[in-house]
Scaffold this motif. Structure first.
Motif, PDB file in Angstrom:
ATOM      1  N   ALA A  34      -8.224   8.204  -0.044  1.00  0.00           N
ATOM      2  CA  ALA A  34      -7.342   8.584  -1.283  1.00  0.00           C
ATOM      3  C   ALA A  34      -6.036   8.559  -0.961  1.00  0.00           C
ATOM      4  CB  ALA A  34      -8.112   9.971  -1.542  1.00  0.00           C
ATOM      5  N   SER A  35      -5.575   9.003   0.382  1.00  0.00           N
ATOM      6  CA  SER A  35      -4.141   8.957   0.487  1.00  0.00           C
ATOM      7  C   SER A  35      -3.655   7.511   0.490  1.00  0.00           C
ATOM      8  CB  SER A  35      -4.185   9.503   2.036  1.00  0.00           C
ATOM      9  OG  SER A  35      -4.326  10.769   1.924  1.00  0.00           O
ATOM     10  N   ILE A  36      -4.301   6.675   1.125  1.00  0.00           N
ATOM     11  CA  ILE A  36      -3.852   5.220   0.953  1.00  0.00           C
ATOM     12  C   ILE A  36      -3.620   4.782  -0.202  1.00  0.00           C
ATOM     13  CG2 ILE A  36      -4.360   2.953   1.490  1.00  0.00           C
ATOM     14  CD1 ILE A  36      -5.890   4.028   4.116  1.00  0.00           C
ATOM     15  N   THR A  37      -4.754   5.013  -1.301  1.00  0.00           N
ATOM     16  CA  THR A  37      -4.689   4.929  -2.542  1.00  0.00           C
ATOM     17  C   THR A  37      -3.461   5.627  -3.198  1.00  0.00           C
ATOM     18  OG1 THR A  37      -6.967   4.433  -2.754  1.00  0.00           O
ATOM     19  CG2 THR A  37      -5.912   4.790  -4.883  1.00  0.00           C
ATOM     20  N   LEU A  38      -3.147   6.772  -2.860  1.00  0.00           N
ATOM     21  CA  LEU A  38      -2.145   7.333  -3.623  1.00  0.00           C
ATOM     22  C   LEU A  38      -0.932   6.873  -3.120  1.00  0.00           C
ATOM     23  CD1 LEU A  38      -3.231  11.307  -3.364  1.00  0.00           C
ATOM     24  CD2 LEU A  38      -2.376  10.035  -5.416  1.00  0.00           C
ATOM     25  N   TYR A  39      -0.938   6.719  -1.957  1.00  0.00           N
ATOM     26  CA  TYR A  39       0.560   5.997  -1.456  1.00  0.00           C
ATOM     27  C   TYR A  39       0.789   4.496  -2.160  1.00  0.00           C
ATOM     28  CZ  TYR A  39       3.961   3.997   1.733  1.00  0.00           C
ATOM     29  OH  TYR A  39       5.312   3.378   2.273  1.00  0.00           O
ATOM     30  N   GLU A  40      -0.171   3.862  -2.307  1.00  0.00           N
ATOM     31  CA  GLU A  40      -0.207   2.450  -2.930  1.00  0.00           C
ATOM     32  C   GLU A  40       0.507   2.775  -4.654  1.00  0.00           C
ATOM     33  OE1 GLU A  40      -3.852   1.032  -2.470  1.00  0.00           O
ATOM     34  OE2 GLU A  40      -3.453  -0.127  -0.413  1.00  0.00           O
TER      35      GLU A  40
END
Length: 80
Positions: A34-40
């Motif tokens: 989820a952090s990766i998705t949020l970062y993107e």
């Protein structure tokens, strides 16, 4: 966070969502995926904000004023 396409957002909408994304990432209570998705999403929102700011700056810079301080029209940004 919304599912709305970033390229359809106003500056204000993108900035508000970017603040939410940053808040979630800073808290660190989000799973890695989820952090990766949020970062993107945050990167896309940041880019949208930068684009909208540049557009506004170009519009402001292109306004010319007459001797009385009244707008006389637009001057191409490339001429500034």
């Amino acid at each position: 966070m919304t599912d709305r396409p970033v390229d359809e957002m106003s500056f204000e909408e993108a900035m508000a969502e970017l603040e939410q994304v940053l808040g979630q990432l800073e808290r660190g209570d989000v799973a890695l995926d989820a952090s990766i998705t949020l970062y993107e999403r945050g990167a896309a929102l940041k880019s949208r904000c930068e684009t909208k700011l540049k557009e506004a700056e170009e519009k402001v810079a292109a306004i010319t004023l007459d001797g009385d301080g009244n707008p006389t029209g637009l001057k191409p940004v490339s001429d500034l």
